[in-house]
Design an enzyme around this catalytic site. Structure first.
Site, PDB file in Angstrom:
ATOM      1  N   GLU A   1      11.095  28.629  27.738  1.00 22.06           N
ATOM      2  CA  GLU A   1      10.520  29.364  26.578  1.00 22.06           C
ATOM      3  C   GLU A   1       9.384  29.557  26.424  1.00 22.06           C
ATOM      4  O   GLU A   1       8.872  30.632  25.854  1.00 22.06           O
ATOM      5  CB  GLU A   1      11.451  28.570  25.405  1.00 22.06           C
ATOM      6  CG  GLU A   1      11.581  29.451  24.143  1.00 22.06           C
ATOM      7  CD  GLU A   1      12.234  29.076  23.049  1.00 22.06           C
ATOM      8  OE1 GLU A   1      12.919  29.603  22.339  1.00 22.06           O
ATOM      9  OE2 GLU A   1      12.282  27.527  22.965  1.00 22.06           O
TER      10      GLU A   1
ATOM     11  N   ARG B   1      26.687  25.232  22.298  1.00 19.87           N
ATOM     12  CA  ARG B   1      26.969  26.333  23.046  1.00 19.87           C
ATOM     13  C   ARG B   1      27.548  25.945  24.293  1.00 19.87           C
ATOM     14  O   ARG B   1      27.062  25.225  25.104  1.00 19.87           O
ATOM     15  CB  ARG B   1      25.728  26.982  23.149  1.00 19.87           C
ATOM     16  CG  ARG B   1      25.091  27.884  22.011  1.00 19.87           C
ATOM     17  CD  ARG B   1      24.238  28.826  22.408  1.00 19.87           C
ATOM     18  NE  ARG B   1      23.709  29.567  21.074  1.00 19.87           N
ATOM     19  CZ  ARG B   1      22.849  30.311  21.210  1.00 19.87           C
ATOM     20  NH1 ARG B   1      22.048  30.702  22.149  1.00 19.87           N
ATOM     21  NH2 ARG B   1      22.554  30.956  19.855  1.00 19.87           N
ATOM     22  N   GLU B   2      28.689  26.566  24.746  1.00 24.02           N
ATOM     23  CA  GLU B   2      29.341  26.284  25.873  1.00 24.02           C
ATOM     24  C   GLU B   2      29.663  24.783  26.162  1.00 24.02           C
ATOM     25  O   GLU B   2      29.433  24.069  27.181  1.00 24.02           O
ATOM     26  CB  GLU B   2      28.706  26.622  27.236  1.00 24.02           C
ATOM     27  CG  GLU B   2      28.469  28.209  27.322  1.00 24.02           C
ATOM     28  CD  GLU B   2      27.199  28.732  26.571  1.00 24.02           C
ATOM     29  OE1 GLU B   2      27.267  29.973  26.334  1.00 24.02           O
ATOM     30  OE2 GLU B   2      26.216  28.157  26.482  1.00 24.02           O
TER      31      GLU B   2
ATOM     32  N   ARG C   1       0.466  22.852  21.310  1.00 27.97           N
ATOM     33  CA  ARG C   1       1.299  21.886  20.507  1.00 27.97           C
ATOM     34  C   ARG C   1       0.821  20.438  20.708  1.00 27.97           C
ATOM     35  O   ARG C   1       0.690  19.810  19.917  1.00 27.97           O
ATOM     36  CB  ARG C   1       2.539  22.001  20.824  1.00 27.97           C
ATOM     37  CG  ARG C   1       3.153  23.356  20.322  1.00 27.97           C
ATOM     38  CD  ARG C   1       4.590  23.306  20.387  1.00 27.97           C
ATOM     39  NE  ARG C   1       5.428  24.524  19.493  1.00 27.97           N
ATOM     40  CZ  ARG C   1       6.570  24.575  18.844  1.00 27.97           C
ATOM     41  NH1 ARG C   1       7.307  23.402  19.226  1.00 27.97           N
ATOM     42  NH2 ARG C   1       6.954  25.458  18.044  1.00 27.97           N
TER      43      ARG C   1
ATOM     44  N   LYS D   1      26.989  11.196  21.126  1.00 28.08           N
ATOM     45  CA  LYS D   1      27.762  10.701  22.031  1.00 28.08           C
ATOM     46  C   LYS D   1      26.939   9.769  22.941  1.00 28.08           C
ATOM     47  O   LYS D   1      25.538  10.124  23.163  1.00 28.08           O
ATOM     48  CB  LYS D   1      28.019  11.708  23.047  1.00 28.08           C
ATOM     49  CG  LYS D   1      28.698  11.230  24.455  1.00 28.08           C
ATOM     50  CD  LYS D   1      28.969  12.384  25.295  1.00 28.08           C
ATOM     51  CE  LYS D   1      29.706  11.676  26.769  1.00 28.08           C
ATOM     52  NZ  LYS D   1      30.378  12.884  27.450  1.00 28.08           N
TER      53      LYS D   1
ATOM     54  N   GLY E   1      13.213  21.494  15.011  1.00 27.99           N
ATOM     55  CA  GLY E   1      12.113  20.713  15.887  1.00 27.99           C
ATOM     56  C   GLY E   1      12.411  19.925  16.982  1.00 27.99           C
ATOM     57  O   GLY E   1      11.996  19.213  17.545  1.00 27.99           O
TER      58      GLY E   1
ATOM     59  N   GLN F   1      21.057  24.652  22.646  1.00 30.08           N
ATOM     60  CA  GLN F   1      20.961  25.328  21.555  1.00 30.08           C
ATOM     61  C   GLN F   1      22.484  24.977  21.097  1.00 30.08           C
ATOM     62  O   GLN F   1      23.342  24.697  21.612  1.00 30.08           O
ATOM     63  CB  GLN F   1      20.898  26.857  21.736  1.00 30.08           C
ATOM     64  CG  GLN F   1      19.417  27.348  22.160  1.00 30.08           C
ATOM     65  CD  GLN F   1      18.741  27.448  20.736  1.00 30.08           C
ATOM     66  OE1 GLN F   1      19.080  26.831  19.911  1.00 30.08           O
ATOM     67  NE2 GLN F   1      17.784  28.480  20.715  1.00 30.08           N
TER      68      GLN F   1
ATOM     69  N   THR G   1      11.950  21.088  20.095  1.00 29.74           N
ATOM     70  CA  THR G   1      10.944  21.127  20.894  1.00 29.74           C
ATOM     71  C   THR G   1       9.916  20.206  20.638  1.00 29.74           C
ATOM     72  O   THR G   1       9.217  19.690  21.415  1.00 29.74           O
ATOM     73  CB  THR G   1      10.345  22.617  21.173  1.00 29.74           C
ATOM     74  OG1 THR G   1      11.405  23.461  21.630  1.00 29.74           O
ATOM     75  CG2 THR G   1       9.094  22.595  22.000  1.00 29.74           C
TER      76      THR G   1
END
Length: 495
Positions: A251, A397-398, A260, A439, A225, A372, A227
């Site tokens: 996206e 990611r990364e 939405r 953080k 959720g 992500q 987005t």
């Protein structure tokens, strides 16, 4: 005689007939000063690199001086000569007599910083000429894609500006004054908010609102959720508080985002928004609540595969023309740094992340970017009370670059999705979402529990008095906030 009436209208490029920007006499003065004053290198070390010098001989000499200083050795006539001999460059630059000549014509290093700035400007001009030549060559190529060429040109200029960016120090007094004003502003604000409100009370209690110049990362696995959470924030800020917000969606299309938002604002099931099967009550709610959305200062851009440079240009214009107070990006991994070369995707994401942080500082507004998480979250065992499914900073990611650049990292986590219906305290987690502040550079970390209304793609504050209903037999049962969503959640649940 030739026909003078016939003329060649093709534009003639004379760029390459020009002498490259250079100042050889200044180069000699700088090198000589560096060898007669041991303290001079610290003054110019942030300004000059070997390539700053136009003459290849001078590049080698400066490299020798730089090497000696980095090793904390003195750089004078003798040591520089020996270092050049070690490098195998002494004869190339003209031997020891050339070094003697450089030092013999300089009396002091008094103006070395000024001279170094001249060399830096000449070097920057040469780089611009080189990049312009590459762009010009591409523009004359009829097979080249002009849009790609523009992306590359912008990328080259951005790369050049980043490499040559130098911000000087400042005396602390004006900064102290600015800090005191910030405290006074916070004191006058009885609500305790010093930044842009998220609309979620418990979250604002911890963060004091989204702070200017902060890069905030909102991360989660698909179907968590994130987005919907971002749109709920955008709705709270733009609709409820009438503060301008820019939403860059890489996206979803503008239409999907607005659908939405309509579901969110009007409390109409998102499925009905898509298929149009409205009841009379639905039409009434649409008629009454759509007025809140109409005219809201929410600016949506759904350009696909947007580069970070294009986003920066659009963001600057939105702040200048629409006075945008907050920027949202959905989502970071769909952006690119077109026009720049990278060894791998991690390096590209690092550049994007660093650029977004720089944009937040430049515009002095919060930038919220969705991100992500790796699949390893789903592959971990639930553990005790589902702690194994709880996202961690390493799941980004990364993650290295994103975690480092972000001022705040939030995870959107719904234990219910993993069939975890109670937390460690026995609290019912059905229809709930955890916003995990993993953080927070300027404050505390912690968890905030929100209600998640999946059918409306909406996050809400928990009710003040949230008591679990009790069945007739005295057994505690779950509160079904989202009655039309079976457990486990169906496929394709809103992200």
């Amino acid at each position: 005689m030739p026909d003078n009436k016939k003329r060649n209208n093709t534009p003639v490029d004379t760029t390459y007939g020009h002498l490259q920007p250079q100042a050889l006499d200044v180069e000699k003065i700088v090198l000589g000063a560096l060898m007669i004053d041991s303290e001079a290198f610290s003054v110019v070390s942030e300004i000059l690199v070997p390539e700053t010098f136009y003459d290849p001989k001078h590049q080698k000499i400066y490299l020798a001086i730089q090497t000696l200083n980095m090793a904390e050795h003195p750089a004078d006539l003798i040591t520089v000569t020996e270092q050049l001999r070690t490098q195998g460059d002494l004869e190339t630059i003209g031997g020891a007599p050339y070094i003697v000549d450089l030092t013999s014509h300089v009396a002091s290093s008094a103006n070395i910083e000024y001279y170094a700035s001249i060399l830096r400007k000449k070097f920057l001009a040469r780089q611009l000429i080189r990049y312009a030549g590459m762009i010009e060559q591409g523009a004359f190529d009829e097979t080249a894609d002009v849009d790609v060429l523009m992306q590359e040109a912008e990328g080259k200029l951005f790369e050049l500006s980043q490499k040559n960016m130098k911000k000087d120090y400042t005396q602390i007094d004006p900064v102290v004054e600015k800090a005191v004003k910030a405290i006074e502003t916070a004191y006058e604000n009885t609500g305790g908010l010093t930044g842009t409100p998220s609309g979620f009370e418990k979250l604002d209690d911890i963060t004091s609102g989204w702070q200017n110049s902060d890069l905030v990362i909102i991360a989660g696995r698909p179907a968590m959720g994130k987005t919907s959470f971002a749109l709920s924030i955008a709705k709270n800020i733009a609709v409820d508080h009438q503060l301008p917000v820019a939403f860059f969606s890489l996206e979803m299309s503008n239409l999907q985002l607005v659908q939405r938002l309509m579901s969110n604002v009007c409390s109409i099931d998102s499925k009905k928004i898509l298929n149009g099967q409205f009841s009379k009550d639905d039409w009434e709610r649409l008629d009454i609540n759509l007025r809140k959305l109409t005219g809201a200062p929410l600016y949506v851009d759904d350009t696909p595969n947007m580069s970070v440079f294009e986003l920066r240009s659009k963001a600057r214009r939105l702040v200048r023309e629409k006075d945008v107070k907050l920027i949202m990006i959905d989502y970071l991994q769909l952006m690119n740094a077109s026009g720049m070369r990278f060894g791998n995707r991690q390096e590209e994401v690092s550049t994007i992340s660093r650029s977004l942080k720089g944009l937040a500082k430049e515009l002095d507004i919060p930038v919220l970017a969705l991100s992500q998480l790796n699949r390893q979250v789903d592959s971990r065992d639930n553990g005790d009370k589902g702690e194994g499914k709880r996202p961690q900073l390493s799941d980004l990611r990364e993650s290295g670059a994103i975690e480092q650049d972000a001022d705040m990292v939030l995870f959107v986590h719904r234990p219910e999705y993993y069939r975890i219906y109670e937390d460690e305290h026995g609290k019912d987690m059905r229809g709930k979402a955890l916003i995990i502040i993993a953080k927070h550079r300027k404050g505390a970390t912690g968890d905030v529990t929100l209600d998640f209304k999946g059918q409306f793609t909406r996050f809400e504050n928990e009710p003040v008095h949230n008591k679990k209903p009790v069945s007739e037999g005295g057994e505690v049962i779950g509160s079904r906030m989202n009655d039309d969503t079976p457990f486990p959640p169906p496929e394709g649940e809103m992200s």
